[in-house]
Scaffold this active site. Structure first.
Site, PDB file in Angstrom:
ATOM      1  N   ASP A 105       0.816  -1.209   0.000  1.00  0.00           N
ATOM      2  CA  ASP A 105       0.000   0.000   0.000  1.00  0.00           C
ATOM      3  C   ASP A 105       0.855   1.266   0.000  1.00  0.00           C
ATOM      4  O   ASP A 105       1.930   1.308   0.593  1.00  0.00           O
ATOM      5  CB  ASP A 105      -0.908   0.037   1.237  1.00  0.00           C
ATOM      6  CG  ASP A 105      -1.978  -1.033   1.203  1.00  0.00           C
ATOM      7  OD1 ASP A 105      -2.237  -1.560   0.112  1.00  0.00           O
ATOM      8  OD2 ASP A 105      -2.535  -1.340   2.270  1.00  0.00           O
ATOM      9  N   LYS A 106       0.329   2.305  -0.625  1.00  0.00           N
ATOM     10  CA  LYS A 106       1.009   3.604  -0.645  1.00  0.00           C
ATOM     11  C   LYS A 106       1.302   4.094   0.768  1.00  0.00           C
ATOM     12  O   LYS A 106       2.363   4.677   1.034  1.00  0.00           O
ATOM     13  CB  LYS A 106       0.153   4.621  -1.395  1.00  0.00           C
ATOM     14  CG  LYS A 106       0.761   6.012  -1.488  1.00  0.00           C
ATOM     15  CD  LYS A 106      -0.153   6.941  -2.268  1.00  0.00           C
ATOM     16  CE  LYS A 106       0.451   8.345  -2.361  1.00  0.00           C
ATOM     17  NZ  LYS A 106      -0.421   9.274  -3.125  1.00  0.00           N
TER      18      LYS A 106
END
Length: 223
Positions: A105-106
């Site tokens: 995930d970012k």
């Protein structure tokens, strides 16, 4: 019996795209085999010439396999789409085409594999191979032993149920978790199921590969 390598596998093994991307490119008419439009299921034999969007690759040519291990910082997106600001390819700046093995995930940080070898991607991601990944998690308020035990047994998510997993407490608000699954935002959703919000999520290990000696934002080639 006709022999050869499937066209989608040929393209992925040459680092041009993943097998799924190859199938989409074939269907879109972007791939040619010996001068003709390719079709799904085509086989590539020695001496054949394949082109993807005009880029030609002969069957005898094969680039050096590249495997990179990145300690991804938060804010970098695990995508090869260079139209997306903060994509991992621009962040690394590697001179050859590479793509990610899975995602991170970012908003998460930690280890991410990148390669030009599509076959290795398929083997690593295949759920049946049960490759472990270890994460360090910190939630915003103290978490109980019962809540950790509930997550470890498996919780309902996205129409299925997470597999039992190992969870070890680190502190009042933090714990280690080892997964062999890769459901979308799995760790964050597991924490939400027991009423917690993840503040920090860091992947510390992929199989036998760890972040030891690899600072945040740094990467190295695997031997």
């Amino acid at each position: 019996m006709e022999t050869g390598i499937r066209l989608n596998k040929f393209l992925s093994s040459h680092g041009l795209c993943s097998r799924r991307e190859a199938d989409r490119a074939i269907e879109a008419g972007q791939v040619r085999l010996n001068g003709r439009p390719a079709v799904l299921g085509d086989l590539v034999k020695p001496g054949d010439e394949v082109s993807l969007n005009g880029r030609k690759v002969r069957a005898e040519e094969k680039p050096r396999a590249v495997y990179l291990l990145l300690n991804k910082p938060e804010g970098i997106t695990s995508t090869t789409d260079q139209s997306i600001r903060g994509n991992v390819v621009d962040f690394i700046g590697y001179p050859e085409r590479i793509f990610t093995v899975g995602r991170l995930d970012k908003d998460s940080r930690g280890l991410l594999l990148l390669t030009n070898d599509g076959d290795s991607v398929n083997k690593i991601l295949r759920a049946g191979n049960a490759h472990p990944k270890e994460y360090w998690v910190q939630v915003r308020r103290p978490i109980s032993d019962q809540e950790l035990a509930t997550m470890a047994k498996g919780v309902p998510m996205l129409g299925t149920r997470t597999l039992p997993c190992a969870i070890e407490r680190i502190g009042p608000r933090s714990y280690k978790i080892v997964l062999v699954q890769g459901l979308n935002r799995q760790i964050r959703r597991m924490a939400e199921y027991v009423g917690h919000e993840v503040a920090i999520l860091e992947r510390k290990r992929i199989m036998h590969l760890t972040d030891s000696g690899l600072g945040l934002g740094h990467w190295r080639e695997l031997t």
